[in-house]
Design an enzyme around this catalytic site. Structure first.
Site, PDB file in Angstrom:
ATOM      1  CG  HIS A  28      -2.213   0.718   1.015  1.00 29.12           C
ATOM      2  ND1 HIS A  28      -2.336   1.809   0.172  1.00 29.12           N
ATOM      3  CD2 HIS A  28      -3.448   0.525   1.546  1.00 29.12           C
ATOM      4  CE1 HIS A  28      -3.590   2.250   0.200  1.00 29.12           C
ATOM      5  NE2 HIS A  28      -4.276   1.479   1.023  1.00 29.12           N
ATOM      6  CG  ASP A  84      -9.240 -11.279 -21.979  1.00 31.04           C
ATOM      7  OD1 ASP A  84      -8.578 -12.302 -21.698  1.00 31.04           O
ATOM      8  OD2 ASP A  84      -9.984 -11.192 -22.961  1.00 31.04           O
TER       9      ASP A  84
END
Length: 427
Positions: free
Chosen positions: A151, A370
């Protein structure tokens, strides 16, 4: 289901990072980020006969995309507040899952405890990779790709951008179609002296339980129809609805006559919401928080109405967005973010108010990644070590999955709350 790690390696950038780019200062907003790793897990139907070649494609394209996202292959030097872009690499694991992907995805069988094993665990240190990938292979040929990134380096939107850039590289056999990231946020928000303990909650010793609660589109429409004057967004109405249930949980814990106020801290995307000329493809943490309050001595909390919480949350978000358009420099913006986080932290430390933390990944293009097997059939988180409510889209885009992490006593009360049971399916 058993998850067995088969291999572990470091993936380095395909081209060495030039000497003049080997040191990257983090921004002061990066400094404010909690010292955790952001986790995504994406699930794909795949042809088992083609997996070997496509898995090699994952590694090759990851190496190629790291030439653009080179800081992720480096190591963070906390004392110097910078990333050493030394090309040590991203950790890449492959694992075999003893079961079928369809079995995992059947709603009644999905358990967060199983999902925890589909992404790596890390113990942050000076030598810990900033990014880790775990590719899980199911017996049916299906795949789950778990991605962790520190993070300190990234927020949800930046991580989604990287994920889709990697997928595009894998599909397009190169990085030519990928928009190049900019690592310039420290020029707007230089690192500064910040008391991190004053803005980040301390780790709790309580046992934290994570459960998924799914609001389908019909349930959300029903909640919105109950609004008499306001037409909130999906995220606002679901957040307010969960807030209402959490207030009831707090009343049960402290006694039903309790008039303890509650405080809600909700993270918001800061991109395009300031006067600063920050590029859309600037990489790192760029978020703010909106704080909303409800309750107190003058309010009968036994009669909390959803409308009231929606109004409180909407007002908080609207006022926060307006306030963040006023500063003309990064220092003032960081002060605002720091003060908001400090306010939340101080309220929690005093223990006189119930504090609830929310974040939303709704409308992030997570279902667009994808790699060659088609778009993901599901996106998930995993268990969190702190009390937090995270909201994600369902695949159809109409519903919301709420990933709720609470201490075990509160979770038992929350999951059995009549309205939660009526409006959600629980997992």
């Amino acid at each position: 289901m058993k998850v067995e790690i088969l291999s572990r390696k470091l993936i380095k950038p395909a081209t060495p990072t030039p000497p003049h780019l080997q040191s990257l200062k983090i921004s002061s907003i990066d400094q404010l980020a909690p010292p955790t790793y952001v986790t995504f897990i994406l699930y794909y139907h795949a042809n088992g006969d083609e997996n070997d070649g496509k898995r090699k494609g994952l590694q090759k394209s990851l190496s190629e995309i790291l030439t653009l996202y080179y800081p992720l292959a480096g190591r963070y030097i906390k004392d110097d507040q910078l990333v050493d872009c030394n090309d040590e690499g991203v950790e890449y694991l492959e694992a075999q899952v003893s079961g079928q992907l369809a079995q995992l995805l059947q709603e009644e069988h999905v358990k967060v405890e199983v999902l925890n094993h589909l992404a790596p665990y890390v113990m942050p240190s000076a030598s810990t990779p900033l990014a880790l990938v775990q590719v899980n292979m199911f017996e049916c040929g299906g795949l789950a790709i778990g991605l962790l990134i520190s993070h300190t380096m990234i927020d949800g939107i930046a991580m989604t951008t990287f994920l889709n850039a990697w997928a595009t590289t894998c599909q397009a056999a190169g990085i030519n179609k990928v928009i190049h990231p900019r690592f310039d946020l420290a020029s707007f928000f230089p690192p500064r002296e910040i008391n991190i303990d004053a803005v980040n909650p301390k780790k709790t010793k309580a046992i934290i339980i994570t459960r998924r609660f799914m609001f389908n589109g019909e349930a959300i429409s029903t909640l919105k129809e109950a609004m008499t004057k306001h037409q909130p967004s999906r995220v606002v109405v679901v957040t307010a609805f969960i807030w209402k249930a959490l207030i009831a949980v707090a009343q049960a814990r402290h006694g039903h006559l309790s008039r303890r106020p509650s405080f809600l801290c909700h993270s918001l995307n800061l991109r395009r919401r300031t006067t600063l000329p920050i590029s859309d493809n600037s990489f790192g943490n760029l978020y703010m928080v909106a704080n909303a309050r409800f309750g107190g001595e003058d309010i009968d909390q036994s009669k909390v109405e959803l409308n009231e919480l929606v109004v409180s949350l909407q007002d908080s978000i609207r006022n926060t967005l307006a306030d963040y358009m006023k500063p003309q420099n990064g220092d003032d913006l960081v002060c605002m973010i720091s003060n908001s986080l400090r306010e939340m932290h101080e309220e929690r430390e005093r223990g006189e108010i119930d504090v609830f933390m929310f974040t939303s990944w709704c409308r992030f293009p997570l279902y667009e990644a994808d790699f060659g097997w088609g778009k993901p059939i599901w996106f998930s988180c995993r268990a969190r070590p702190m009390e937090l409510i995270s909201l994600n889209d369902t695949k159809d885009g109409d519903g919301i999955e709420a990933w709720v992490s609470l201490n075990e006593t509160d979770m038992l009360l929350f999951q059995n709350h009549p309205e939660i049971k009526a409006f959600t399916s629980q997992i």
